[in-house]
Motif scaffolding. Sequence first.
Motif, short mmCIF file in Angstrom:
data_model
loop_
_atom_site.label_atom_id
_atom_site.label_comp_id
_atom_site.label_asym_id
_atom_site.label_seq_id
_atom_site.Cartn_x
_atom_site.Cartn_y
_atom_site.Cartn_z
N ASP A 5 0.86 -1.19 0.00
CA ASP A 5 0.00 0.00 0.00
C ASP A 5 0.90 1.24 0.00
OD1 ASP A 5 -1.69 2.11 0.49
OD2 ASP A 5 -2.85 1.07 2.04
N TYR A 6 1.26 1.67 -1.20
CA TYR A 6 2.22 2.78 -1.31
C TYR A 6 1.67 4.07 -0.71
CZ TYR A 6 4.68 -0.28 -4.59
OH TYR A 6 5.34 -1.33 -5.17
N ALA A 7 0.35 4.27 -0.80
CA ALA A 7 -0.24 5.50 -0.25
C ALA A 7 -0.03 5.53 1.26
CB ALA A 7 -1.73 5.57 -0.60
N ASP A 8 -0.26 4.40 1.90
CA ASP A 8 -0.06 4.33 3.34
C ASP A 8 1.43 4.52 3.68
OD1 ASP A 8 -0.94 3.69 6.09
OD2 ASP A 8 0.41 1.97 5.79
N ARG A 11 2.35 8.10 3.62
CA ARG A 11 2.01 8.83 4.85
C ARG A 11 3.01 8.55 5.97
NH1 ARG A 11 -3.14 7.73 2.64
NH2 ARG A 11 -3.23 5.72 3.71
N ARG A 12 3.42 7.29 6.09
CA ARG A 12 4.40 6.95 7.13
C ARG A 12 5.74 7.66 6.87
NH1 ARG A 12 3.54 1.53 9.55
NH2 ARG A 12 1.40 0.92 9.03
N GLU A 336 1.89 11.77 -0.86
CA GLU A 336 1.52 11.12 -2.11
C GLU A 336 2.74 10.99 -3.03
OE1 GLU A 336 -1.55 13.15 -4.19
OE2 GLU A 336 -1.58 11.68 -5.84
N GLY A 339 5.00 8.31 -1.77
CA GLY A 339 4.45 6.98 -2.08
C GLY A 339 4.68 6.62 -3.54
#
Lengths: 437, 437, 437
Positions: A5-8, A11-12, A336, A339
Amino acid sequence: MSDPDYADLGRRMHALATRLFPLPRSLAGKPYRQSLDTIEEVTGPIQRHRFPSGEQVFDWTVPPEWEIREAWIKGPDGRKVVDMVDTNLHVVSYSVPIHRRISLDDLQEHLFSLPHQADAIPYRTTYYRRDWGFCLADRVRRELPAGEYEVYIDSELADGHVEVGEVVVPGTSEEEVLLSTYLCHPSMANNELSGPMIVSHLAKLLTDRDPPPRLTYRCVFVPETIGAICYLHRFGGHLREHLTAGYVVTCVGDPGPFSYKRSRRGDTLADRAALHVLGHSGASFRVLDYYPAGSDERQYCSPGFDLPVGSLMRSTYDTFAEYHTSLDDMELVTAEALGDSLRMYHRIAEALEAAQRLEVTMPYGEPQLSPRGLYPTVGAAKSLQQGMRDMMFLLNWCDGRGDLIAAGDRVGRPVWDLAPTARQLLEHDLLRPVPHG
Amino acid sequence: MSDPDYADLGRRMHALATRLFPLPRSLAGKPYRQSLDTIEEVTGPIQRHRFPSGEQVFDWTVPPEWEIREAWIKGPDGRKVVDMVDTNLHVVSYSVPIHRRISLDDLQEHLFSLPHQADAIPYRTTYYRRDWGFCLADRVRRELPAGEYEVYIDSELADGHVEVGEVVVPGTSEEEVLLSTYLCHPSMANNELSGPMIVSHLAKLLTDRDPPPRLTYRCVFVPETIGAICYLHRFGGHLREHLTAGYVVTCVGDPGPFSYKRSRRGDTLADRAALHVLGHSGASFRVLDYYPAGSDERQYCSPGFDLPVGSLMRSTYDTFAEYHTSLDDMELVTAEALGDSLRMYHRIAEALEAAQRLEVTMPYGEPQLSPRGLYPTVGAAKSLQQGMRDMMFLLNWCDGRGDLIAAGDRVGRPVWDLAPTARQLLEHDLLRPVPHG
Amino acid sequence: MSDPDYADLGRRMHALATRLFPLPRSLAGKPYRQSLDTIEEVTGPIQRHRFPSGEQVFDWTVPPEWEIREAWIKGPDGRKVVDMVDTNLHVVSYSVPIHRRISLDDLQEHLFSLPHQADAIPYRTTYYRRDWGFCLADRVRRELPAGEYEVYIDSELADGHVEVGEVVVPGTSEEEVLLSTYLCHPSMANNELSGPMIVSHLAKLLTDRDPPPRLTYRCVFVPETIGAICYLHRFGGHLREHLTAGYVVTCVGDPGPFSYKRSRRGDTLADRAALHVLGHSGASFRVLDYYPAGSDERQYCSPGFDLPVGSLMRSTYDTFAEYHTSLDDMELVTAEALGDSLRMYHRIAEALEAAQRLEVTMPYGEPQLSPRGLYPTVGAAKSLQQGMRDMMFLLNWCDGRGDLIAAGDRVGRPVWDLAPTARQLLEHDLLRPVPHG
């Protein structure tokens, strides 16, 4: 293997970079080490290669560590007009300690600002000359009244170590990939923290890869220039023997389109893999020929090493206005974009994984596919499925000279679509890998 | 080093060519020698390589000398209708002596004119067959009345020497440059005298050069074809070993745009230097692939020698209407065009001077520039000056494989702008020249 | 040498193909042999290379011969709904014998039709799995009533031989040309009989050639795939040593524009000759990179052999709707197209004949042409004739590295126009052939 999950992860990465942003990093010293400690939360233990101050590394001398505790300027009225408490950028990196009263005129020689970016505080260093200075917004500088100022820098330059952090993700072959990023800029986001974020999280993805990777990945965190030179001084011979591709990871956090800067040789596996992935990504991107300004690719691609090292960036260091100023902050960098950059580097790594050199085991005439269950048993159908075409292509093309990315480039097919067919043929002993070298 | 006054040199060249124009030059003989004598006013002493009549040179035999004293045709009324006093072109070069009465019909077989250029007198030769003839304007020929004519040619063919004139400007290296031009056409300006003018004046500029040139320049004056063959017969082996670039200098006096004809190999230093200079000159020009018609490049580029010899011209021999006629005179050639052509050849020579192969002395990582005073001491400025970029480029690019013209072509920089930076790096022992070969 | 009457030959080829069309050819057996016998009317004796059933050839096993005598399906009402008497395509090639009552549902698994070409009967084979089946028009299949059917195939699979027919036209040099076509499809015209027609008639033209050809031509008739593999198994080593160019001749009977499919290496003499001829033909054509689907080029260009074999076609196998159906009949193929294809292949053969590698015998300076009667004796004419230009070009270009097609491609001249000049220079001992290898 499904995509992470690149979006998650984006965010990290943004959150972690935000934590690292305030540390007053420089070439060597405590904040540099603390930054590595923090990154270990993602990567697990990071090996520290230590180079003592004063050691000669090629044409360079390893510098001392720098500790900065406090730095300010007080105006004629005794009030602080510049204070490092506001931003690390206010003090020129590697400034010697000073405490002095000084006229504005004399002070001016130690001030740095940007007339054309009046609100931006520039970033300056004095690594290789013992000096001191302050950076400030030109708008502030212009308002400084004449009079006597008090300057105070509580810093220390002392022998210690330059450190290079390294995470090795071991592979099954002798071939290696270098992912190099730098960690020596205080409080800059795109041209600093975006790189270590991508490299650390990519290291994690590769460590968790199931099956483990074919290639060995060296994920390297250096103070820019001197760190790369130290690393090459110790490991350059090894890299020349084993490195199949490498990238300097920097400026990957802004939302601009991708830019790929080729290696010095221009057509190495590093270049082919990056351009293959970019070309099949649908993203817009531009390609830059190698030029010896920029970052640590200058060391990796110095003519004596000439390693296959390129650099995939977003907006390159020399093209975004915020570069090397206080405007390069955690708003310029987005979760974004981080990610998306991670996705692109991850795909490049997977393309490299697939980029084996293969050769057919039965080079004389075609092998018979139907008895192996690889061909429709009732012949003469009017058209072949793509998988079938790929199989016939690989059985003809693979003569041990090119790798699977080159195979894909030959017929306009992404390597990740050819790879399953290649695996099938490897399992049927119709293809075999060609040893490296 | 400031530019010479090319406009003034252009006027001098035009004046000198005007003096040489009336001499009845041919392959060998007194007028050829007198022409060399006159050119010595510019170049100083010209060495004469002598090849005796009858000597075998490759597939050729050295011809006799030709002396022409008088040549005319008298018409049926006893009046001269053609007389060499008017122009040397009236008599076919190397005509044998004759004095005879002859009918117009029989005379016609010995007359040459150009139906489509009725006012032009063509230029013809009969070097390798003992014959005689006259050239005249077609308009005159058409008016010749029937009747008996008297033809008279007072000429002599006698053993002697073909001579090649040579001025050597010695350089400090083993590498040589050939500048070859021809001096065997009587009374033609662009396709003859423009070449010797440029070569002689360039020889003078190179002789006066301070410091003396790195390369040795061989400035050669030959009778076309046979002279080049003689020269190659004696010095071809030497040229094959030492020649790094060469040019056949001809058709450089008319005001047409420049034309560069490549050497047979097509990408020699001769070609790269000429195209580099033309490309950065702002002048319009065209580029011709090698083809084995034209002038002495046919001999220098014969497959057994295949020397790096091209030719920079203005309007090429096969494209201007006045070629090989009495219209190729001192009005077709202008002082301004001669001056511009000299400038272009002079720049090519200087580009060749700069075209050293260099290699970095510290190939592993970048050398440290600031302790050498070559880099701003306060780092991290936002952009580099061009000189700084050039320096970093050269320190990365120079691995001993390409020369400085190739370096410039890589980044679109003229070699004369890179050369001062290269000299600076040579002085700091950061670059060193690569030996020839 | 005047051109043969290709239009007349086109009509003869069409008539002969019409006679061969009804034979139920397959990989091996009587109809295949009968077809070769018939073709001998054109070529004279065809040598038969025999490969016994069961023999291992590389990864393949030579199949048995197949004899088919009768094949039909009777419907529930006892009337024949499919009968091989109507077309050979009705029975799947290499079907095993069967005689059985069967429900429509079970029968469906053995039926093949084309939903999108409802009137076309497809062509199917089951060479390498013992099975049986029928092909029919989808329009007929859809009308089959439910109920019990009677299927009957009177066939026989028995040990025998796969045969490769070969006509060798001997040349004077060691270099060879392969013309390979296939003869195993029953009742198909463009994708079968057009190829043997061109190869047989070209063999005849080459046999009758006066003087005899320089190159040796191997004209080979095979059952597709297995025949090429058998031939390579026996003669592949010889071909690797001697083959200078080759073509798979197929799909050359329809009136579509020409298509040239390159050899695997992409720039072999086969490719250069075909593209040279097509380029100078004025015909429209397209060029396809090599891809390992198609016909026997897959075997000749397997990576272990990698022979210089391309394929000149009209509409390629994968682009015409009638391919591998009953619509590929003697109406799709025209006499005119066959004649044009023969002309093109004949020109290619003649281009190959001319494609000698030549070198000048006097490489140092130009040879003197006038004493040999090869140059106008009065020099300095304003322009050279084309023949003269060709001569000077060849005397400069021919250094033994390229062949005469490459020479022509260098200056945009067809090799057949350069060839007479080359012959003249050979006769004057100014050029000589370079030995092969």
